[in-house]
Design a protein around this motif. Structure first.
Motif, PDB file in Angstrom:
ATOM      1  N   GLN A  16       0.800  -1.216   0.000  1.00  0.00           N
ATOM      2  CA  GLN A  16       0.000   0.000   0.000  1.00  0.00           C
ATOM      3  C   GLN A  16       0.834   1.268   0.000  1.00  0.00           C
ATOM      4  O   GLN A  16       0.417   2.281  -0.543  1.00  0.00           O
ATOM      5  N   TRP A  22       1.125  -1.870  -7.632  1.00  0.00           N
ATOM      6  CA  TRP A  22      -0.303  -2.230  -7.610  1.00  0.00           C
ATOM      7  C   TRP A  22      -1.188  -1.033  -7.844  1.00  0.00           C
ATOM      8  O   TRP A  22      -2.312  -1.171  -8.313  1.00  0.00           O
ATOM      9  N   LYS A  23      -0.691   0.146  -7.545  1.00  0.00           N
ATOM     10  CA  LYS A  23      -1.467   1.350  -7.859  1.00  0.00           C
ATOM     11  C   LYS A  23      -1.572   1.523  -9.364  1.00  0.00           C
ATOM     12  O   LYS A  23      -2.625   1.830  -9.915  1.00  0.00           O
ATOM     13  N   ALA A  26      -3.870  -0.987 -10.699  1.00  0.00           N
ATOM     14  CA  ALA A  26      -5.257  -0.617 -10.414  1.00  0.00           C
ATOM     15  C   ALA A  26      -5.748   0.414 -11.419  1.00  0.00           C
ATOM     16  O   ALA A  26      -6.875   0.346 -11.894  1.00  0.00           O
ATOM     17  N   ILE A  29      -6.547  -1.170 -14.590  1.00  0.00           N
ATOM     18  CA  ILE A  29      -7.799  -1.928 -14.511  1.00  0.00           C
ATOM     19  C   ILE A  29      -9.000  -0.995 -14.594  1.00  0.00           C
ATOM     20  O   ILE A  29      -9.966  -1.264 -15.290  1.00  0.00           O
TER      21      ILE A  29
ATOM     22  N   LEU B 305      -5.171  -7.476  -4.963  1.00  0.00           N
ATOM     23  CA  LEU B 305      -3.953  -6.731  -4.629  1.00  0.00           C
ATOM     24  C   LEU B 305      -3.977  -5.344  -5.254  1.00  0.00           C
ATOM     25  O   LEU B 305      -3.516  -4.373  -4.655  1.00  0.00           O
ATOM     26  N   SER B 306      -4.511  -5.242  -6.471  1.00  0.00           N
ATOM     27  CA  SER B 306      -4.623  -3.924  -7.096  1.00  0.00           C
ATOM     28  C   SER B 306      -5.493  -3.016  -6.241  1.00  0.00           C
ATOM     29  O   SER B 306      -5.173  -1.845  -6.035  1.00  0.00           O
ATOM     30  N   ALA B 307      -6.605  -3.557  -5.777  1.00  0.00           N
ATOM     31  CA  ALA B 307      -7.521  -2.752  -4.966  1.00  0.00           C
ATOM     32  C   ALA B 307      -6.842  -2.304  -3.678  1.00  0.00           C
ATOM     33  O   ALA B 307      -6.888  -1.131  -3.314  1.00  0.00           O
ATOM     34  N   ILE B 308      -6.183  -3.235  -3.004  1.00  0.00           N
ATOM     35  CA  ILE B 308      -5.533  -2.891  -1.737  1.00  0.00           C
ATOM     36  C   ILE B 308      -4.411  -1.889  -1.980  1.00  0.00           C
ATOM     37  O   ILE B 308      -4.318  -0.860  -1.313  1.00  0.00           O
ATOM     38  N   SER B 310      -4.044   0.184  -4.375  1.00  0.00           N
ATOM     39  CA  SER B 310      -4.493   1.498  -4.825  1.00  0.00           C
ATOM     40  C   SER B 310      -4.989   2.352  -3.663  1.00  0.00           C
ATOM     41  O   SER B 310      -5.200   3.544  -3.823  1.00  0.00           O
TER      42      SER B 310
END
Lengths: 606, 443
Positions: A16, A22-23, A26, A29, B305-308, B310
């Motif tokens: 995080q 991962w940001k 996201a 996506i 994981l993308s959601a977390i 982000s």
């Protein structure tokens, strides 16, 4: 337990806070950028008639996942496709960028008529839907050469735009390829907008984050008169040639006709490739060529005598009242009264007279050697002629304008009769080039230049560069260069006798066919000798004599002498433009023109 | 009566009740945010997930208050009856129509009831009752067998549904046994077994080949070989390092352990090939990083994981999630197994870290309560509760943050699901009730 919590905490800290992967994922996506295409500008004629607008077309979409329980046989017969094609199209809708749960195009650009036939049944087929879209449309179906067409950007143009250009286009963008669509591409295309969406798992856009609105393209208010254009195209059916009409006071082009023509709707939509190939390759008459601007190797014939007379008077080698004997030994002529002044010479289009005029212009006696003298003379003459917009490229707002040719000393020294074997310096004199005197020889003029010549005489000595767009955008103006007067090297006073002579040409000279009872038409015929076939028929005119509204050039290939078809067509155009309705005489003339079988008589030319 | 109610309320453990309510409320808010829609913003709507969740929470609290009014001895004495009833439900539910391929639910009106959620506290009650019975000693094989059957009967029935995720939770009772005197070696042995098993599956799944001096082996055969060598080495190690009189027993343990390990590897390989379905195999491959497949099996994990991720340090804000909610649905099962994603996305690292701290505090508080009991029953029940909740918490979060394969078990108090919240609430309230009378009764 504390260990677990510690592991979780570190892991959460990593994904995080510490790591941005991962940001980014996201964002990939969730975010979806959409380009908003602006509406391309419309084109109007000078009276506000819509020349280019949009056609409603319909795409049939398919969502393969939802295609269930449909009667394939019925579907295929309705859409007139085979079962195999049907299956191929469905399969295509599931491959590559297409996925089975998203709609993709099944059939592209159905016309309104085709669509209305299938629309009532479409709801019976699960998974099929339709989408309305717009194509370029041409309500009048005329002026194909002027308007040009729009096409998906070519690979070459795209890479040029990306490499050395402004990097504006996408690979699926449509661009103007010819005509006004090309010249005014930047004005017409508007400005692209974009929108940012959040999309859901299935790829549907759900939330609009930001939007930069597209700016619609500017409308073009052209100078064309669509009714006159359509009428001219009608008159030119079954003929080869051009009509160009100009408003002398402004230089605005009223009609620009290339015959044979074609319906511009053919180059819009699904049938483009097929139609284009046909127009380009399969038609020996080459309808794709824009003759009035592109064919600059037309010899002007007798209409060039007008220029010769004006230059000669300006140069002082003759006066308005100079007379020459009609000596047919110099150059062939027909029987007519003695050309005792310029007016009579023009009225009867006396060849020997202009032989003499040209001789005085070329061999002025300034050098003792006729060769050197001719060189001096032709340079002077060339400059004067070019001031009439001849032999020089008019900067008209349409692609493909050609300059024509007014020969100069260099031309005869190095290029004529051929580049490999030219005359050479001091190896030619007036006697070599005298054919130019009557608009034959090595002179090449486009119909646009001929019409501009008529406008120059109507204006008594100047012209505005002929152009096609009056206004860019509703409150816009035309390009500044079209507000610039271009003066010829002949003074205004020398134009009166020429205009008078042109009046006589129509009144009782070679162009009596162009006479209109209620209007004074000033014209001049030309008959261009053609060794392989019938002569070409040329006529230029302006009308009315006082305060001229229209200047026109008509060029009918193989139309025999100028008084026959070109003059008739020109007069019909003038009558239609100035009076809107044809007189009885006019209607008779119209019928003759429409019945003319110039092309049909001869099937074997190329 | 009034006096008595006051009495109970006065003795209820406030920190545990407080943490419980905070977690339930946070869970409800997360379900609400995840399934919120502009069209029907009212929270009390039975068509919406949060509406149903609110109903279940209300029911849970009412039942919880009722439990607080019960006598502790009554609860203790009903343990086997409750266990029996729930086991019966587990049997009957197998004949119910399948939902999502599993016979796990009773469908009553718009609500579904999942008896396996009740099996957790029922089994806990039964174990607590049995082990606290005078004269029962955990060291005795008979006791072990009975406890094993108490766990295995509902476990077997749950496996028939099938619901392997819930079954896994039943393994958590091993912690309780350990606390109650089960030899640590068994726990250690199980730990070794898990490590050996996981490695066996890893080598099997990787399908790697190893080149040893020109001989090419499948990696899992080499692994077997290594275990064999290790056993032999340990054997010699014992010979040289251990005094003769202790050797005999060590030899037996070593040989037995080595044989067990080899058998385990063989059975893992066998299970991998025959018992596992492709989807299970894929999950392992994704977890071991043998496959980064963001469209197929790895999809859930990738999206989660993308959601977390982000969410960033401080989150996107309540209602501001763009991946894990019902509107966008990028994260599958976001309201149930993957609900942690919603929380982590909206509240960021601060929120998600706070949540695991809350959970840890909650679990520590349960253990503290268990440890302060004089009553063996309550202590064992407390440990059962802690173990079950810990297992849920650990497996769920580990799965969501990509540390474990995707195993479908809910996050207690957070995940949508009425039976789960009711089952966990009953557990907590029983514990609260039992705890509240710890000073009254000596048992």
């Amino acid at each position: 337990m504390l260990v677990v919590t510690l592991v979780f905490g570190v892991r959460l800290l990593y994904i995080q806070v510490l790591n941005d992967d991962w940001k980014i994922r996201a964002e990939q996506i969730t975010q979806h950028k959409v380009t908003i295409h602006p509406a391309r500008g419309f084109l109007y004629d000078r009276n506000g008639e819509l020349l280019v607008a949009v056609n409603q077309v319909y795409d049939i979409l398919v969502t393969p996942k939802d295609v269930k329980d449909i009667d394939t046989a019925q579907f295929c017969s309705l859409f007139d496709i085979s079962r195999k094609e049907f299956l191929q199209k469905i399969e295509y809708a599931c491959t590559g960028y297409n996925v089975s749960y998203k709609a993709s195009t099944f059939i592209e650009s159905m016309s309104k008529e085709e669509y209305s036939r299938i629309a009532p049944n479409l709801k019976n087929f699960n998974g099929f839907d339709s989408r309305r879209r717009t194509n370029r449309g041409y309500p009048y179906g005329v002026a194909a050469h002027v308007l040009g067409y729009v096409r998906k950007i070519s690979a070459e143009q795209y890479s040029e735009d990306q490499n050395v250009g402004e990097k504006y286009y996408n690979q699926n963008d449509y661009v103007g390829v010819t005509g006004l669509e090309k010249v005014y591409e930047k004005e017409l295309r508007g400005e692209r907008g974009s929108a940012f969406f959040l999309r859901d798992y299935a790829g549907n856009d759900r939330t609009n984050l930001e939007e930069n609105y597209a700016i619609a393209g500017n409308n073009l208010y052209t100078s064309l008169d669509v009714k006159l254009q359509a009428y001219g195209e009608l008159l030119m059916t079954n003929k080869l040639g051009s009509i160009v009409a100009i408003e002398p006071a402004t230089g605005e082009i009223l009609t620009l006709i290339s015959a044979p023509s074609f319906d511009p709707n053919k180059l819009s939509g699904r049938e483009f490739s097929k139609n284009y190939k046909e127009l380009l390759n399969n038609d020996t008459l080459k309808p794709i060529i824009n003759r009035p601007i592109y064919n600059d190797n037309y010899r002007p014939g007798s209409i060039f005598k007008l220029v010769q007379a004006l230059i000669a008077m300006q140069e002082g080698v003759i006066t308005e009242n100079t007379g020459f004997a009609c000596n047919k030994t110099l150059v062939n002529c027909h029987n007519h009264e003695h050309p005792s002044n310029v007016q009579i010479a023009i009225k009867h289009s006396c060849n020997p007279y202009f032989y003499q005029v040209y001789k005085r212009l070329i061999q002025r006696g300034e050098e003792s050697s006729i060769f050197k003298d001719s060189r001096l003379g032709i340079e002077k003459w060339n400059a004067s002629v070019k001031s009439f917009g001849l032999g020089t490229k008019l900067n008209t707002d349409i692609p493909g304008v050609k300059p024509g040719r007014i020969p100069d000393a260099n031309y005869y020294d190095n290029e004529f009769p051929s580049k490999s074997n030219p005359y050479g310096k001091h190896r030619w004199a007036f006697s070599t080039i005298y054919s130019n005197s009557i608009g034959e020889g090595e002179i090449g003029v486009s119909p646009l230049q001929m019409a501009n010549l008529a406008a120059i005489i109507a204006n008594k000595g100047y012209y505005y560069t002929p152009h096609l767009v009056k206004k860019i955008g509703k409150d816009g103006s035309k390009r500044p260069e079209y507000l610039q007067k271009n003066y010829t090297m002949a003074a205004a006073k020398y134009f009166d006798p020429v205009a008078n002579a042109m009046e006589m040409v129509v009144e009782n000279g070679t162009a009596r066919a162009a006479k209109i009872d209620s209007i004074i038409v000033c014209g001049k015929t030309g008959t261009v000798q053609n060794e392989t076939f019938n002569d070409h028929s040329v006529f230029i005119a302006f009308a009315p004599k006082e305060n001229p509204q229209i200047a026109i050039a008509v060029y009918v290939e193989y139309g025999t002498w100028g008084g026959v078809w070109a003059a008739k067509i020109a007069s019909l155009m003038i009558e239609k433009y100035l009076l809107k309705e044809l007189s009885e005489k006019g209607k008779k003339k119209e019928q003759e023109v429409l019945d003319a079988l110039i092309l049909d008589k001869h099937s074997d030319f190329k | 009566m009034e006096n008595r109610a006051k009495n109970i309320i006065g003795k209820v453990d406030v920190p545990l009740l407080g943490l419980f309510l905070v977690l339930v409320l946070a869970g409800l808010l997360t379900v609400y945010s995840g399934s919120f829609s502009e069209e029907s913003p009212q929270i009390y709507s039975l068509d919406k997930a949060y509406g149903k969740q609110l109903v279940w929470i209300t029911i849970s609290l009412i039942i919880g208050v009722l439990i607080l009014t019960l006598e502790g001895s009554f609860i203790r004495n009903s343990a086997y009856i409750v266990y029996g009833l729930v086991t019966l439900m587990l049997l009957i539910v197998l004949f119910m129509p399948a939902i999502k391929g599993a016979h796990s639910w009773f469908k009553i009106g718009g609500f579904t009831i999942q008896p396996s959620e009740f099996a957790k506290f029922a089994t806990s009650l039964a174990i607590a009752h049995f082990l606290s019975t005078t004269g029962v000693k955990i060291q005795e094989t008979k006791t072990k067998m009975i406890v094993f059957f108490l766990i295995a009967i509902p476990g077997f029935l749950i496996l028939q549904q099938p619901d392997p995720g819930t079954l896994l939770v039943f393994f958590s009772f091993i912690f309780v046994m350990y606390r109650e005197g089960l030899s640590g070696n068994i726990l250690l042995g199980m730990l070794f077994a898990i490590i050996i098993g996981v490695m066996a599956i890893f080598f099997k799944a990787s399908e790697a080949n190893v080149n040893v001096f020109g001989w090419v082996f499948a990696a899992n055969y080499l692994y077997l070989f290594i275990i064999l060598i290790a056993t032999v080495l340990i054997h010699f190690g014992i010979t040289y390092l251990v005094m003769p009189r202790y050797r005999g027993k060590k030899y037996i343990i070593n040989i037995a352990g080595g044989t067990m390990a080899l058998l385990l590897v063989f059975s893992c390989n066998y299970a991998y090939d025959t018992v596992f379905k492709d989807r299970h195999r894929d999950r392992f491959e994704v977890m071991f990083g043998l496959k980064l497949d963001r469209k197929g099996v790895g999809y859930n994990s990738y999206q989660a994981l993308s959601a977390i991720g982000s969410g960033g340090p401080a989150g996107k804000g309540y209602f501001k999630g763009t991946l894990s909610n019902d509107k966008y649905k990028h994260v599958p099962e976001q309201s149930t197994d993957f609900i942690f994603c919603s929380w982590a996305e909206e509240w960021g690292f601060l929120g998600s870290f706070l949540l695991i701290i809350l959970y840890t505090a909650f679990l520590i508080r349960i253990i503290m309560i268990a440890e302060r009991q004089k009553s063996k029953f309550t202590r064992i029940f407390g440990y059962c509760t802690a173990s079950i909740l810990f297992f849920h918490y650990m497996i769920n979060i580990a799965m969501v943050i990509g540390l474990a394969p995707v195993i479908g078990i809910p996050l207690p108090f957070f995940s949508k699901g009425g039976s789960a919240i009711l089952g966990f609430s009953i557990m907590i309230f029983i514990l609260l009730r039992m705890d509240s009378e710890r000073k009254d009764v000596l048992r």
